[in-house]
Design a protein around this motif. Structure first.
Motif, PDB file in Angstrom:
ATOM      1  N   GLY A 154      -0.134  -9.941  -8.912  1.00 14.52           N
ATOM      2  CA  GLY A 154      -0.166  -9.546 -10.315  1.00 14.52           C
ATOM      3  C   GLY A 154      -0.913  -8.263 -10.613  1.00 14.52           C
ATOM      4  N   ASN A 155      -0.911  -7.307  -9.702  1.00 12.97           N
ATOM      5  CA  ASN A 155      -1.655  -6.070  -9.923  1.00 12.97           C
ATOM      6  C   ASN A 155      -1.097  -5.232 -11.075  1.00 12.97           C
ATOM      7  N   LEU A 156       0.203  -5.231 -11.281  1.00 12.05           N
ATOM      8  CA  LEU A 156       0.780  -4.500 -12.406  1.00 12.05           C
ATOM      9  C   LEU A 156       0.325  -5.120 -13.724  1.00 12.05           C
ATOM     10  N   THR A 157       0.318  -6.433 -13.773  1.00 14.50           N
ATOM     11  CA  THR A 157      -0.145  -7.144 -14.968  1.00 14.50           C
ATOM     12  C   THR A 157      -1.589  -6.769 -15.277  1.00 14.50           C
ATOM     13  N   THR A 158      -2.433  -6.770 -14.269  1.00 12.83           N
ATOM     14  CA  THR A 158      -3.839  -6.397 -14.449  1.00 12.83           C
ATOM     15  C   THR A 158      -3.967  -4.943 -14.875  1.00 12.83           C
ATOM     16  N   ALA A 159      -3.169  -4.069 -14.294  1.00 15.15           N
ATOM     17  CA  ALA A 159      -3.220  -2.644 -14.642  1.00 15.15           C
ATOM     18  C   ALA A 159      -2.854  -2.409 -16.097  1.00 15.15           C
ATOM     19  N   LEU A 160      -2.047  -3.298 -16.679  1.00 17.35           N
ATOM     20  CA  LEU A 160      -1.662  -3.176 -18.076  1.00 17.35           C
ATOM     21  C   LEU A 160      -2.664  -3.849 -19.019  1.00 17.35           C
ATOM     22  N   GLY A 161      -3.759  -4.341 -18.456  1.00 15.21           N
ATOM     23  CA  GLY A 161      -4.826  -4.901 -19.285  1.00 15.21           C
ATOM     24  C   GLY A 161      -4.675  -6.364 -19.619  1.00 15.21           C
ATOM     25  N   ILE A 162      -3.807  -7.062 -18.932  1.00 16.41           N
ATOM     26  CA  ILE A 162      -3.620  -8.490 -19.184  1.00 16.41           C
ATOM     27  C   ILE A 162      -4.391  -9.252 -18.112  1.00 16.41           C
ATOM     28  N   GLN A 163      -5.406  -9.971 -18.537  1.00 16.98           N
ATOM     29  CA  GLN A 163      -6.247 -10.717 -17.604  1.00 16.98           C
ATOM     30  C   GLN A 163      -5.887 -12.199 -17.636  1.00 16.98           C
ATOM     31  N   ASN A 164      -5.755 -12.809 -16.487  1.00 13.12           N
ATOM     32  CA  ASN A 164      -5.503 -14.241 -16.346  1.00 13.12           C
ATOM     33  C   ASN A 164      -4.378 -14.748 -17.251  1.00 13.12           C
ATOM     34  N   GLY A 205       0.780  -1.231   0.000  1.00  8.49           N
ATOM     35  CA  GLY A 205       0.000   0.000   0.000  1.00  8.49           C
ATOM     36  C   GLY A 205       0.809   1.277   0.000  1.00  8.49           C
ATOM     37  N   VAL A 206       2.043   1.220  -0.496  1.00  8.76           N
ATOM     38  CA  VAL A 206       2.875   2.420  -0.505  1.00  8.76           C
ATOM     39  C   VAL A 206       3.005   3.037  -1.900  1.00  8.76           C
ATOM     40  N   GLY A 207       2.318   2.469  -2.891  1.00 11.31           N
ATOM     41  CA  GLY A 207       2.303   3.060  -4.227  1.00 11.31           C
ATOM     42  C   GLY A 207       3.295   2.482  -5.214  1.00 11.31           C
ATOM     43  N   LYS A 208       3.817   1.282  -4.956  1.00 14.04           N
ATOM     44  CA  LYS A 208       4.799   0.683  -5.857  1.00 14.04           C
ATOM     45  C   LYS A 208       4.208   0.430  -7.240  1.00 14.04           C
ATOM     46  N   THR A 209       3.061  -0.210  -7.294  1.00 10.69           N
ATOM     47  CA  THR A 209       2.438  -0.539  -8.577  1.00 10.69           C
ATOM     48  C   THR A 209       2.021   0.719  -9.313  1.00 10.69           C
ATOM     49  N   CYS A 210       1.393   1.640  -8.624  1.00 10.54           N
ATOM     50  CA  CYS A 210       0.959   2.901  -9.240  1.00 10.54           C
ATOM     51  C   CYS A 210       2.151   3.659  -9.817  1.00 10.54           C
ATOM     52  N   SER A 211       3.223   3.705  -9.070  1.00 11.74           N
ATOM     53  CA  SER A 211       4.426   4.395  -9.550  1.00 11.74           C
ATOM     54  C   SER A 211       5.015   3.698 -10.768  1.00 11.74           C
ATOM     55  N   ALA A 212       5.073   2.367 -10.734  1.00 14.93           N
ATOM     56  CA  ALA A 212       5.632   1.614 -11.853  1.00 14.93           C
ATOM     57  C   ALA A 212       4.807   1.818 -13.120  1.00 14.93           C
ATOM     58  N   VAL A 213       3.488   1.772 -13.000  1.00 16.86           N
ATOM     59  CA  VAL A 213       2.612   1.984 -14.159  1.00 16.86           C
ATOM     60  C   VAL A 213       2.835   3.370 -14.744  1.00 16.86           C
ATOM     61  N   ASN A 214       2.844   4.378 -13.915  1.00 15.23           N
ATOM     62  CA  ASN A 214       2.949   5.748 -14.404  1.00 15.23           C
ATOM     63  C   ASN A 214       4.331   6.089 -14.955  1.00 15.23           C
ATOM     64  N   VAL A 215       5.385   5.637 -14.306  1.00  9.94           N
ATOM     65  CA  VAL A 215       6.728   5.876 -14.835  1.00  9.94           C
ATOM     66  C   VAL A 215       6.906   5.107 -16.140  1.00  9.94           C
ATOM     67  N   GLY A 216       6.455   3.861 -16.174  1.00  2.00           N
ATOM     68  CA  GLY A 216       6.546   3.072 -17.398  1.00  2.00           C
ATOM     69  C   GLY A 216       5.775   3.692 -18.551  1.00  2.00           C
ATOM     70  N   THR A 265      10.388   0.152 -23.180  1.00  2.00           N
ATOM     71  CA  THR A 265      10.076  -0.023 -21.767  1.00  2.00           C
ATOM     72  C   THR A 265       9.609  -1.440 -21.500  1.00  2.00           C
ATOM     73  N   LEU A 266      10.162  -2.076 -20.499  1.00  2.00           N
ATOM     74  CA  LEU A 266       9.756  -3.410 -20.078  1.00  2.00           C
ATOM     75  C   LEU A 266       9.389  -3.330 -18.608  1.00  2.00           C
ATOM     76  N   LEU A 267       8.163  -3.683 -18.285  1.00  2.00           N
ATOM     77  CA  LEU A 267       7.719  -3.739 -16.896  1.00  2.00           C
ATOM     78  C   LEU A 267       7.610  -5.204 -16.498  1.00  2.00           C
ATOM     79  N   ILE A 268       8.191  -5.552 -15.369  1.00  2.00           N
ATOM     80  CA  ILE A 268       8.162  -6.931 -14.886  1.00  2.00           C
ATOM     81  C   ILE A 268       7.428  -6.953 -13.558  1.00  2.00           C
ATOM     82  N   ASP A 269       6.363  -7.732 -13.495  1.00  2.00           N
ATOM     83  CA  ASP A 269       5.523  -7.837 -12.305  1.00  2.00           C
ATOM     84  C   ASP A 269       5.905  -9.091 -11.530  1.00  2.00           C
ATOM     85  N   ILE A 270       6.622  -8.904 -10.411  1.00  2.00           N
ATOM     86  CA  ILE A 270       7.057 -10.048  -9.612  1.00  2.00           C
ATOM     87  C   ILE A 270       6.092 -10.318  -8.452  1.00  2.00           C
TER      88      ILE A 270
END
Length: 78
Positions: free
Chosen positions: A43-53, A13-24, A34-39
């Motif tokens: 998988g919230n970064l993956t979902t934020a990029l529109g990739i479902q399941n 809850g400190v904004g890691k995913t939000c920051s990664a999405v916006n900087v990317g 740009t390559l974003l890797i969701d570890i």
């Protein structure tokens, strides 16, 4: 030579995913490759990029449950 930017913190809850999405997105819009890797297992970064399941995840690869072949997937963002 590429650059690596990592967003890391043990606390949630400190904004890691939000920051990664916006900087990317900003880097991609600026024409940078740009390559974003969701570890995160959630998988919230993956979902934020529109990739479902996704069939394969880097988390699964790190756990050894899937192979590392062809993990990257283009989103088409420009």
């Amino acid at each position: 030579m590429g650059k690596v930017i990592a967003f890391s913190n043990h606390k949630g809850g400190v904004g890691k995913t939000c920051s990664a999405v916006n900087v990317g997105a900003g880097l991609a819009r600026a024409g940078k490759k740009t390559l974003l890797i969701d570890i995160d297992p959630q998988g919230n970064l993956t979902t934020a990029l529109g990739i479902q399941n996704p069939e394969r995840t880097i988390y699964g690869a790190l756990r050894g449950t899937i192979s590392l072949n062809r993990q990257a997937r283009a989103t088409g963002w420009t």
